[in-house]
Design a protein around this motif. Structure first.
Motif, PDB file in Angstrom:
ATOM      1  N   MET A   1       0.834  -1.182   0.000  1.00  0.00           N
ATOM      2  CA  MET A   1       0.000   0.000   0.000  1.00  0.00           C
ATOM      3  C   MET A   1       0.877   1.244   0.000  1.00  0.00           C
ATOM      4  N   ALA A   2       0.543   2.198  -0.813  1.00  0.00           N
ATOM      5  CA  ALA A   2       1.308   3.438  -0.918  1.00  0.00           C
ATOM      6  C   ALA A   2       1.045   4.333   0.281  1.00  0.00           C
ATOM      7  N   GLY A   3       1.967   5.236   0.531  1.00  0.00           N
ATOM      8  CA  GLY A   3       1.773   6.220   1.578  1.00  0.00           C
ATOM      9  C   GLY A   3       0.688   7.213   1.188  1.00  0.00           C
ATOM     10  N   LYS A   4       0.322   8.064   2.153  1.00  0.00           N
ATOM     11  CA  LYS A   4      -0.702   9.069   1.868  1.00  0.00           C
ATOM     12  C   LYS A   4      -0.499  10.282   2.758  1.00  0.00           C
ATOM     13  N   PHE A   5      -0.951  11.423   2.269  1.00  0.00           N
ATOM     14  CA  PHE A   5      -0.996  12.641   3.049  1.00  0.00           C
ATOM     15  C   PHE A   5      -2.373  12.738   3.693  1.00  0.00           C
ATOM     16  N   GLU A   6      -2.418  13.066   4.953  1.00  0.00           N
ATOM     17  CA  GLU A   6      -3.667  13.350   5.642  1.00  0.00           C
ATOM     18  C   GLU A   6      -3.656  14.830   6.021  1.00  0.00           C
ATOM     19  N   VAL A   7      -4.704  15.550   5.661  1.00  0.00           N
ATOM     20  CA  VAL A   7      -4.842  16.957   6.016  1.00  0.00           C
ATOM     21  C   VAL A   7      -5.929  17.039   7.072  1.00  0.00           C
ATOM     22  N   TYR A   8      -5.657  17.774   8.143  1.00  0.00           N
ATOM     23  CA  TYR A   8      -6.617  17.839   9.245  1.00  0.00           C
ATOM     24  C   TYR A   8      -6.549  19.206   9.924  1.00  0.00           C
ATOM     25  N   GLN A   9      -7.581  19.505  10.709  1.00  0.00           N
ATOM     26  CA  GLN A   9      -7.630  20.740  11.481  1.00  0.00           C
ATOM     27  C   GLN A   9      -7.235  20.417  12.916  1.00  0.00           C
ATOM     28  N   ASP A  10      -6.273  21.177  13.446  1.00  0.00           N
ATOM     29  CA  ASP A  10      -5.813  20.916  14.816  1.00  0.00           C
ATOM     30  C   ASP A  10      -6.725  21.597  15.842  1.00  0.00           C
ATOM     31  N   SER A  11      -6.425  21.432  17.112  1.00  0.00           N
ATOM     32  CA  SER A  11      -7.279  21.967  18.175  1.00  0.00           C
ATOM     33  C   SER A  11      -7.300  23.493  18.222  1.00  0.00           C
ATOM     34  N   ALA A  12      -6.302  24.130  17.596  1.00  0.00           N
ATOM     35  CA  ALA A  12      -6.248  25.594  17.544  1.00  0.00           C
ATOM     36  C   ALA A  12      -6.964  26.143  16.309  1.00  0.00           C
ATOM     37  N   GLY A  13      -7.527  25.258  15.494  1.00  0.00           N
ATOM     38  CA  GLY A  13      -8.243  25.698  14.297  1.00  0.00           C
ATOM     39  C   GLY A  13      -7.366  25.870  13.073  1.00  0.00           C
ATOM     40  N   LYS A  14      -6.088  25.540  13.174  1.00  0.00           N
ATOM     41  CA  LYS A  14      -5.162  25.612  12.036  1.00  0.00           C
ATOM     42  C   LYS A  14      -5.196  24.283  11.282  1.00  0.00           C
ATOM     43  N   PHE A  15      -4.736  24.326  10.041  1.00  0.00           N
ATOM     44  CA  PHE A  15      -4.707  23.124   9.212  1.00  0.00           C
ATOM     45  C   PHE A  15      -3.280  22.605   9.126  1.00  0.00           C
ATOM     46  N   ARG A  16      -3.141  21.304   9.216  1.00  0.00           N
ATOM     47  CA  ARG A  16      -1.834  20.644   9.165  1.00  0.00           C
ATOM     48  C   ARG A  16      -1.935  19.420   8.263  1.00  0.00           C
ATOM     49  N   GLU A  25       2.326   4.334   9.716  1.00  0.00           N
ATOM     50  CA  GLU A  25       3.238   5.092  10.561  1.00  0.00           C
ATOM     51  C   GLU A  25       3.410   6.509  10.019  1.00  0.00           C
ATOM     52  N   VAL A  26       3.346   7.508  10.902  1.00  0.00           N
ATOM     53  CA  VAL A  26       3.576   8.899  10.507  1.00  0.00           C
ATOM     54  C   VAL A  26       5.074   9.078  10.288  1.00  0.00           C
ATOM     55  N   VAL A  27       5.454   9.521   9.083  1.00  0.00           N
ATOM     56  CA  VAL A  27       6.868   9.696   8.763  1.00  0.00           C
ATOM     57  C   VAL A  27       7.252  11.163   8.602  1.00  0.00           C
ATOM     58  N   ALA A  28       6.268  12.046   8.490  1.00  0.00           N
ATOM     59  CA  ALA A  28       6.547  13.479   8.394  1.00  0.00           C
ATOM     60  C   ALA A  28       5.296  14.255   8.780  1.00  0.00           C
ATOM     61  N   THR A  29       5.512  15.449   9.328  1.00  0.00           N
ATOM     62  CA  THR A  29       4.400  16.325   9.668  1.00  0.00           C
ATOM     63  C   THR A  29       4.697  17.721   9.136  1.00  0.00           C
ATOM     64  N   GLY A  30       3.644  18.436   8.827  1.00  0.00           N
ATOM     65  CA  GLY A  30       3.798  19.790   8.305  1.00  0.00           C
ATOM     66  C   GLY A  30       3.511  20.839   9.362  1.00  0.00           C
ATOM     67  N   GLN A  31       3.847  22.055   9.032  1.00  0.00           N
ATOM     68  CA  GLN A  31       3.589  23.192   9.913  1.00  0.00           C
ATOM     69  C   GLN A  31       2.106  23.520   9.929  1.00  0.00           C
TER      70      GLN A  31
END
Length: 61
Positions: A1-16, A25-31
């Motif tokens: 299975m290929a990797g994937k990007f997940e986009v989500y809203q954090d508890s502060a209302g910002k998107f990551r 397994e999470v291999v990278a996270t964005g700002q």
């Protein structure tokens, strides 16, 4: 299975995003981004930067 990007809203209302490997397994996270579109562009920027990128050892200077 290929990797994937997940986009989500954090508890502060910002998107990551997080990049998950095929095994989930999470291999990278964005700002934090102010908008969903910004987070998606962050994913695209990582994809562009990784295409053909080399692996180098950093020195501990």
């Amino acid at each position: 299975m290929a990797g994937k990007f997940e986009v989500y809203q954090d508890s502060a209302g910002k998107f990551r995003f997080r990049l998950k490997a095929g095994n989930g397994e999470v291999v990278a996270t964005g700002q934090a981004y102010a908008s969903l579109a910004g987070a998606k562009e962050g994913c695209a920027a990582v994809q562009r930067a990784a295409d053909g990128a080399s692996v180098v050892e950093a020195s501990n200077d």
